[in-house]
Motif scaffolding. Structure first.
Motif, PDB file in Angstrom:
ATOM      1  N   PRO A  31       0.878  -1.140   0.029  1.00  0.00           N
ATOM      2  CA  PRO A  31      -0.029   0.130   0.040  1.00  0.00           C
ATOM      3  C   PRO A  31       0.930   1.226   0.010  1.00  0.00           C
ATOM      4  O   PRO A  31       2.055   1.213   0.223  1.00  0.00           O
ATOM      5  N   VAL A  32       0.405   2.325  -0.429  1.00  0.00           N
ATOM      6  CA  VAL A  32       1.082   3.645  -0.306  1.00  0.00           C
ATOM      7  C   VAL A  32       0.941   3.941   1.074  1.00  0.00           C
ATOM      8  O   VAL A  32      -0.013   3.655   1.875  1.00  0.00           O
ATOM      9  N   ARG A  33       1.848   4.542   1.568  1.00  0.00           N
ATOM     10  CA  ARG A  33       2.154   4.918   2.912  1.00  0.00           C
ATOM     11  C   ARG A  33       1.989   6.518   3.132  1.00  0.00           C
ATOM     12  O   ARG A  33       2.439   7.110   2.555  1.00  0.00           O
ATOM     13  N   SER A  34       0.998   6.829   3.695  1.00  0.00           N
ATOM     14  CA  SER A  34       0.741   8.186   4.063  1.00  0.00           C
ATOM     15  C   SER A  34      -0.126   8.501   5.270  1.00  0.00           C
ATOM     16  O   SER A  34      -0.993   7.672   5.448  1.00  0.00           O
ATOM     17  N   ALA A  35       0.101   9.613   5.816  1.00  0.00           N
ATOM     18  CA  ALA A  35      -0.933   9.869   7.053  1.00  0.00           C
ATOM     19  C   ALA A  35      -2.316  10.369   6.673  1.00  0.00           C
ATOM     20  O   ALA A  35      -3.154  10.187   7.645  1.00  0.00           O
ATOM     21  N   ALA A  36      -2.332  10.307   5.225  1.00  0.00           N
ATOM     22  CA  ALA A  36      -3.992  10.541   4.888  1.00  0.00           C
ATOM     23  C   ALA A  36      -4.736   9.268   4.382  1.00  0.00           C
ATOM     24  O   ALA A  36      -5.739   9.323   4.355  1.00  0.00           O
ATOM     25  N   LEU A  37      -4.094   8.371   4.671  1.00  0.00           N
ATOM     26  CA  LEU A  37      -4.657   6.780   4.448  1.00  0.00           C
ATOM     27  C   LEU A  37      -4.408   5.707   5.261  1.00  0.00           C
ATOM     28  O   LEU A  37      -3.534   5.884   6.273  1.00  0.00           O
ATOM     29  N   ARG A  38      -5.351   4.981   5.311  1.00  0.00           N
ATOM     30  CA  ARG A  38      -5.449   3.864   6.123  1.00  0.00           C
ATOM     31  C   ARG A  38      -5.461   2.412   5.372  1.00  0.00           C
ATOM     32  O   ARG A  38      -5.947   2.478   4.348  1.00  0.00           O
ATOM     33  N   ARG A  39      -4.785   1.552   5.841  1.00  0.00           N
ATOM     34  CA  ARG A  39      -5.002   0.283   5.021  1.00  0.00           C
ATOM     35  C   ARG A  39      -5.879  -0.767   5.935  1.00  0.00           C
ATOM     36  O   ARG A  39      -5.804  -0.580   7.274  1.00  0.00           O
ATOM     37  N   GLU A  40      -6.603  -1.895   5.356  1.00  0.00           N
ATOM     38  CA  GLU A  40      -7.558  -2.793   5.838  1.00  0.00           C
ATOM     39  C   GLU A  40      -7.123  -3.936   5.196  1.00  0.00           C
ATOM     40  O   GLU A  40      -6.745  -3.870   3.848  1.00  0.00           O
ATOM     41  N   SER A  41      -7.475  -4.856   5.831  1.00  0.00           N
ATOM     42  CA  SER A  41      -7.401  -6.131   5.517  1.00  0.00           C
ATOM     43  C   SER A  41      -8.267  -7.382   5.962  1.00  0.00           C
ATOM     44  O   SER A  41      -8.623  -7.267   7.193  1.00  0.00           O
ATOM     45  N   ARG A  42      -8.781  -8.185   5.393  1.00  0.00           N
ATOM     46  CA  ARG A  42      -9.497  -9.454   5.954  1.00  0.00           C
ATOM     47  C   ARG A  42      -8.880 -10.817   5.283  1.00  0.00           C
ATOM     48  O   ARG A  42      -8.915 -10.947   3.890  1.00  0.00           O
ATOM     49  N   LEU A  43      -7.853 -11.298   5.917  1.00  0.00           N
ATOM     50  CA  LEU A  43      -7.282 -12.351   5.445  1.00  0.00           C
ATOM     51  C   LEU A  43      -7.801 -13.813   5.510  1.00  0.00           C
ATOM     52  O   LEU A  43      -8.508 -13.861   6.690  1.00  0.00           O
ATOM     53  N   GLY A  44      -7.337 -14.564   4.785  1.00  0.00           N
ATOM     54  CA  GLY A  44      -7.988 -15.857   4.859  1.00  0.00           C
ATOM     55  C   GLY A  44      -8.217 -16.795   3.567  1.00  0.00           C
ATOM     56  O   GLY A  44      -7.447 -16.033   2.498  1.00  0.00           O
ATOM     57  N   ARG A  45      -9.059 -17.723   3.299  1.00  0.00           N
ATOM     58  CA  ARG A  45      -9.022 -18.177   2.138  1.00  0.00           C
ATOM     59  C   ARG A  45      -9.590 -17.062   0.878  1.00  0.00           C
ATOM     60  O   ARG A  45      -9.246 -17.151  -0.102  1.00  0.00           O
ATOM     61  N   ASP A  46     -10.840 -16.320   1.321  1.00  0.00           N
ATOM     62  CA  ASP A  46     -11.032 -15.219   0.561  1.00  0.00           C
ATOM     63  C   ASP A  46     -10.546 -13.960   0.806  1.00  0.00           C
ATOM     64  O   ASP A  46     -10.990 -13.356   2.069  1.00  0.00           O
ATOM     65  N   ALA A  47      -9.286 -13.408   0.484  1.00  0.00           N
ATOM     66  CA  ALA A  47      -8.685 -12.384   1.147  1.00  0.00           C
ATOM     67  C   ALA A  47      -9.042 -11.055   0.406  1.00  0.00           C
ATOM     68  O   ALA A  47      -8.997 -11.167  -0.718  1.00  0.00           O
ATOM     69  N   THR A  48      -9.253  -9.972   1.405  1.00  0.00           N
ATOM     70  CA  THR A  48      -9.474  -8.575   0.609  1.00  0.00           C
ATOM     71  C   THR A  48      -8.623  -7.623   1.317  1.00  0.00           C
ATOM     72  O   THR A  48      -8.342  -7.592   2.833  1.00  0.00           O
ATOM     73  N   VAL A  49      -7.936  -6.995   0.403  1.00  0.00           N
ATOM     74  CA  VAL A  49      -7.083  -5.871   1.108  1.00  0.00           C
ATOM     75  C   VAL A  49      -7.286  -4.502   0.588  1.00  0.00           C
ATOM     76  O   VAL A  49      -7.965  -4.480  -0.693  1.00  0.00           O
ATOM     77  N   ALA A  50      -7.009  -3.491   1.185  1.00  0.00           N
ATOM     78  CA  ALA A  50      -7.615  -2.019   0.638  1.00  0.00           C
ATOM     79  C   ALA A  50      -7.030  -1.079   1.449  1.00  0.00           C
ATOM     80  O   ALA A  50      -6.276  -1.191   2.325  1.00  0.00           O
ATOM     81  N   VAL A  51      -6.717   0.164   0.637  1.00  0.00           N
ATOM     82  CA  VAL A  51      -6.585   1.385   1.095  1.00  0.00           C
ATOM     83  C   VAL A  51      -7.269   2.511   0.894  1.00  0.00           C
ATOM     84  O   VAL A  51      -7.945   2.533  -0.141  1.00  0.00           O
ATOM     85  N   ARG A  52      -7.579   3.139   1.966  1.00  0.00           N
ATOM     86  CA  ARG A  52      -8.632   4.356   1.898  1.00  0.00           C
ATOM     87  C   ARG A  52      -7.986   5.504   2.450  1.00  0.00           C
ATOM     88  O   ARG A  52      -7.332   5.641   3.661  1.00  0.00           O
ATOM     89  N   GLU A  53      -8.652   6.495   1.886  1.00  0.00           N
ATOM     90  CA  GLU A  53      -8.340   8.153   2.605  1.00  0.00           C
ATOM     91  C   GLU A  53      -9.062   7.974   3.834  1.00  0.00           C
ATOM     92  O   GLU A  53     -10.299   7.530   4.158  1.00  0.00           O
ATOM     93  N   ILE A  54      -8.548   8.540   4.862  1.00  0.00           N
ATOM     94  CA  ILE A  54      -9.241   8.641   6.401  1.00  0.00           C
ATOM     95  C   ILE A  54     -10.237   9.681   6.190  1.00  0.00           C
ATOM     96  O   ILE A  54     -11.014   9.646   7.099  1.00  0.00           O
ATOM     97  N   ARG A  55     -10.266  10.592   5.310  1.00  0.00           N
ATOM     98  CA  ARG A  55     -11.256  11.868   5.371  1.00  0.00           C
ATOM     99  C   ARG A  55     -12.894  10.897   5.100  1.00  0.00           C
ATOM    100  O   ARG A  55     -12.830  10.111   4.088  1.00  0.00           O
ATOM    101  N   PRO A  56     -13.867  11.465   5.428  1.00  0.00           N
ATOM    102  CA  PRO A  56     -14.966  10.934   5.206  1.00  0.00           C
ATOM    103  C   PRO A  56     -15.366  10.902   3.714  1.00  0.00           C
ATOM    104  O   PRO A  56     -15.141  11.884   3.163  1.00  0.00           O
ATOM    105  N   GLY A  57     -16.007   9.904   3.020  1.00  0.00           N
ATOM    106  CA  GLY A  57     -16.083   9.824   1.664  1.00  0.00           C
ATOM    107  C   GLY A  57     -15.120   9.913   0.711  1.00  0.00           C
ATOM    108  O   GLY A  57     -15.136  10.389  -0.254  1.00  0.00           O
ATOM    109  N   GLY A  58     -13.986   9.610   1.233  1.00  0.00           N
ATOM    110  CA  GLY A  58     -12.438   9.660   0.464  1.00  0.00           C
ATOM    111  C   GLY A  58     -12.477   8.705  -0.523  1.00  0.00           C
ATOM    112  O   GLY A  58     -13.286   7.810  -0.886  1.00  0.00           O
ATOM    113  N   ASP A  59     -11.381   8.497  -1.186  1.00  0.00           N
ATOM    114  CA  ASP A  59     -11.166   7.480  -2.205  1.00  0.00           C
ATOM    115  C   ASP A  59     -10.643   6.395  -1.758  1.00  0.00           C
ATOM    116  O   ASP A  59     -10.239   6.168  -0.471  1.00  0.00           O
ATOM    117  N   PHE A  60     -10.452   5.259  -2.633  1.00  0.00           N
ATOM    118  CA  PHE A  60     -10.095   4.093  -2.013  1.00  0.00           C
ATOM    119  C   PHE A  60      -9.648   2.932  -3.521  1.00  0.00           C
ATOM    120  O   PHE A  60     -10.171   3.276  -4.331  1.00  0.00           O
TER     121      PHE A  60
END
Length: 508
Positions: A31-60
């Motif tokens: 993921p891009v590392r930035s104070a404006a972003l947070r990373r998310e993950s749900r790991l397992g057999r069906d894994a999902t990872v994401a990077v989202r802006e911390i501002r409400p309604g931000g991009d991802f």
């Protein structure tokens, strides 16, 4: 917001976070590392990872690794940083930086329509890139990849926008309402951020309105930064900027644009330095400015992008339709044939205005390379809806923005400048200084000439004109920058690939 290199055998594996990225087997997702972003993950057999802006309604950006071996990519609606993707046999490679995919750049894989768009300034927002093997994941789009079925991409449904302006209620104050909306958007963008906040300040109406809100809402002193253009426009710009900086109590940085001319030898855009051609026209100067911002502690930069679009007239409100620049006389037959496909495979209407997304695609990767995250408050949906809803009198000449600045106490020197900033003098100087050598280089080695997009005889004519001291048409820059950039990508592919796909490391 992501970079990754996925092998088909690792898709259904046991992904784990290790150091700076998710890993399994020989594959990684960074993921891009930035104070404006947070990373998310749900790991397992069906894994999902994401990077989202911390501002409400931000991009991802979201990536799903299915138990069935399908990789799914989903882009958020704001298109802040598009993702570039290429498939190579059993691997899927992606990055926010198209330079990471240089190994997929071949002269024979050039897209005629995209080349012609860039040669003629008929830019379009599309999943298509200069190279047919590289796909751009645009705002709101989804993509699936499987080792047997390959890539499948789907645009989102067209976004709904205000179809026509509305009447103002008696006693309504659009300036005050706009100020409230802008302040809320900027507050949400700054809330929870650490480190210095910067605001680009050109001296124009858009960036000044963003700076007013940033100065009022930031917990510390706001860092402002801007390029100073050349000529009389630059002198007037410096006066306006100084008035704004003093009025708002900003800490200001400037870089003279003429000290970092486009296509300068030894700069970031030469044939021997790999770079993607479709980038900021004044990248050399903006790179210098972004470097100073990073050194001063900035991590997030507020920009004025999108102000033109939400204040623009609709086609029905314009006295006459806008027309693109005239076709340059150096277009060869391959480019002229591609004109019929200019509008093919374009993105439908999106939440953010398409011209703004074109700017984001060209400019935002350079912010990330500098360790900065860009935020354009004017692209917030609530501001966009409000601007498009206003009667035409409030949008014409950006009257709304002028009145808001006037209410903050800024003088007419700022709100109604007689000589707005312009890069024309800087571009003229760049072409006078560098066009002769670059045109000579094109006559020796040019992908555009060799592939039938540009006529050699026309380049020879331009070369003689430059040698005799004649002025260069502005579109000469577009041609030179495109040819140099394509050659730089293709050279990197030939040097590093030799027939097999290659990827950068996650720690770059």
């Amino acid at each position: 917001m992501l970079r990754f290199d996925l092998h088909r055998d690792d898709v259904t594996g046991g992904w784990r976070w290790q150091g700076s990225c998710w890993r399994f087997g020989s594959s990684w997702i960074a993921p891009v590392r930035s104070a404006a972003l947070r990373r998310e993950s749900r790991l397992g057999r069906d894994a999902t990872v994401a990077v989202r802006e911390i501002r409400p309604g931000g991009d991802f950006t979201e990536l799903t690794l299915g138990a069935d071996g399908v990789v799914a990519l989903t882009a958020g609606p704001l298109g802040v940083v598009p993702l570039y993707v290429a498939a190579c046999g059993e691997r899927l490679i992606g990055s926010w930086d198209p330079v990471d995919l240089a190994s997929f750049a071949e002269p024979d894989d050039l897209s005629p329509a995209v080349v012609t768009r860039l040669l003629t300034r008929r830019h379009r927002y599309s999943t298509a890139t200069l190279f047919s093997r590289i796909t751009r994941l645009t705002a709101g789009a989804t993509m699936q990849w499987h080792r047997t079925s390959g890539l499948r991409l789907r645009y989102p449904a067209p976004a709904s926008h205000v179809s026509e302006p509305r009447r103002l209620r008696w006693g309504a104050d659009p300036v005050a309402h706009f100020a409230t909306l802008m302040n809320q958007v900027v507050h949400d963008a700054l809330d929870g951020l650490r480190g210095a906040v910067a605001a680009e300040l050109s001296g124009g109406l858009d960036s000044a309105n963003v700076a007013v809100s940033a100065a009022a809402l930031s917990s510390g002193q706001v860092l402002s930064a801007g390029l100073i253009v050349a000529g009389r426009a630059g002198l007037a710009q410096e006066i306006r900027r100084r008035i704004i900086v003093d009025h708002l109590g900003l800490r200001d940085l400037t870089v003279p644009a003429n000290d970092h001319l486009p296509l300068s030898p030894g700069g970031p855009r030469t044939a021997d330095r790999t770079h993607y051609p479709d980038t900021d026209v004044y990248q050399e100067a903006f790179d210098a400015l972004r470097g100073r911002l990073r050194a001063a502690g900035a991590r997030v930069v507020l920009t004025g992008y999108g102000g033109d679009e939400i204040m623009s007239r609709t086609p029905a409100e314009r006295p006459r339709p806008t027309t693109p620049p005239r076709l340059p006389p150096w277009l060869d037959q391959h480019a002229r044939d591609a004109l019929a496909d200019i509008d093919a495979d374009c993105s439908p209407v999106t939440a953010v205005a398409l011209p703004t997304l074109v700017v984001f695609s060209a400019r935002h990767p350079t912010y990330l390379r500098a360790g900065l995250w860009p935020i354009a408050p004017f692209t917030a949906p609530q501001l966009s809806r409000f601007g498009r809803s206003l009667p035409v009198a409030w949008r014409t000449g950006k009257e709304l923005l002028r009145q808001r600045l006037a209410r903050t106490g800024l003088p007419t020197t700022v709100t109604h400048p007689r000589r707005p900033e312009s890069f024309a003098a800087t571009m003229n100087r760049a072409l006078r200084r560098h066009a002769l050598a670059l045109l000579a280089d094109m006559l020796e080695r040019s992908v555009l000439i060799d592939r039938g997009f540009v006529r050699r005889t026309a380049i020879a004519h331009l070369h003689r004109r430059a040698r005799d001291g004649g002025t260069m048409p502005p579109l000469v820059y577009d041609m030179l920058a495109l040819d140099i950039g394509i050659r730089s990508m293709c050279t990197a592919a030939a040097a590093g690939r030799e027939g097999s796909c290659a990827s950068s490391t996650p720690n770059r």
